[in-house]
Write an enzyme that holds these catalytic residues in place. Structure first.
Site, PDB file in Angstrom:
ATOM      1  N   LYS A 121       0.835  -1.202   0.000  1.00  9.88           N
ATOM      2  CA  LYS A 121       0.000   0.000   0.000  1.00  9.88           C
ATOM      3  C   LYS A 121       0.872   1.256   0.000  1.00  9.88           C
ATOM      4  CE  LYS A 121      -1.690   2.155   3.398  1.00  9.88           C
ATOM      5  NZ  LYS A 121      -2.197   2.463   4.693  1.00  9.88           N
ATOM      6  N   ASP A 139      -6.321   1.226   0.857  1.00 16.44           N
ATOM      7  CA  ASP A 139      -6.362   1.250   2.322  1.00 16.44           C
ATOM      8  C   ASP A 139      -7.768   0.858   2.758  1.00 16.44           C
ATOM      9  OD1 ASP A 139      -7.978   3.401   1.831  1.00 16.44           O
ATOM     10  OD2 ASP A 139      -6.958   4.760   3.204  1.00 16.44           O
TER      11      ASP A 139
END
Ligand code: SF4
Length: 213
Positions: A121, A139
């Site tokens: 991420k 996320d």
């Protein structure tokens, strides 16, 4: 509604109504953004922005940070979540940056993930925000909002969501789409109680079709 129509409706709405969408983290260069994104894991951007000015001043370059210790760094970041781990990650990240990348933040997602504290991420955020690459960081907000709207169907993991979004969103829109979905999740499509009454995405939202006001 066909998936293509849903994507088109949602992306057209965002383009018309949210022409500017950027990270809320404060930074002046790729090195500072990397630090801020590592610190923002499980923590609010607001909290991170409160502590980074002093941190950036004390450790202006990867070289200075690499020469420090987690104990020293801890004192600057003690108010964020998981400060012990993050202090270790920051010093480790700076060391690898100096040893393997001549102190320059890499643009490649795989290379970024060689840095301590940098998962997929975080690597995608850096690649997209700093280098404008078509990388979609997923996320908790992106994951939830995509599922609710129906951009992803039955996605079980952030990686599945990432692949599905990247498959359907035009490359040039991927960097900004990441911010659209995060900000929408943060301020409108809230986890516990989405604000459907004031949401412009109702015509294309799968959740709204089954949970009308
Ligand atoms: S209509 Fe409701 S569930 Fe759908 S995106 Fe908007 S806030 Fe979220």
């Amino acid at each position: 509604m066909r998936k293509e129509e849903r994507y088109k409706g949602v992306l057209d709405w965002f383009q018309a109504n949210v022409p500017v969408a950027e990270t809320e983290l404060h930074y002046a260069n790729p090195y500072q953004l990397l630090i801020a994104v590592i610190l923002s894991a499980q923590c609010t951007d607001k909290r991170v922005n409160q502590i980074t000015p002093a941190l950036f001043e004390a450790f202006p370059t990867p070289e200075v940070l690499a020469a420090s210790t987690p104990e020293v760094v801890y004192e600057y970041i003690r108010s964020v979540s998981y400060p012990n781990n993050k202090a270790k990650h920051l010093v480790g990240m700076a060391k690898v940056l100096m040893e393997q990348f001549q102190g320059v933040v890499p643009s490649d997602v795989d290379e970024l993930q060689k840095l301590p504290g940098v998962g997929r991420k975080t690597a995608n955020v850096i690649a997209s925000v700093v280098f404008d690459k078509p990388a979609m960081a997923v996320d908790t907000h992106v994951f939830r909002v995509s599922n609710r709207i129906g951009l992803t169907l039955n996605s079980k993991t952030p990686l599945e969501t990432e692949k599905e979004l990247v498959r359907h969103i035009p490359e040039r829109l991927i960097p900004i789409a990441h911010h659209w979905l995060i900000l929408h999740g943060r301020y409108v499509c809230l986890a516990r109680k989405p604000k459907c009454e004031s949401c412009g995405l109702k015509p294309w939202c799968k959740y709204f079709q089954t949970h009308p006001l």
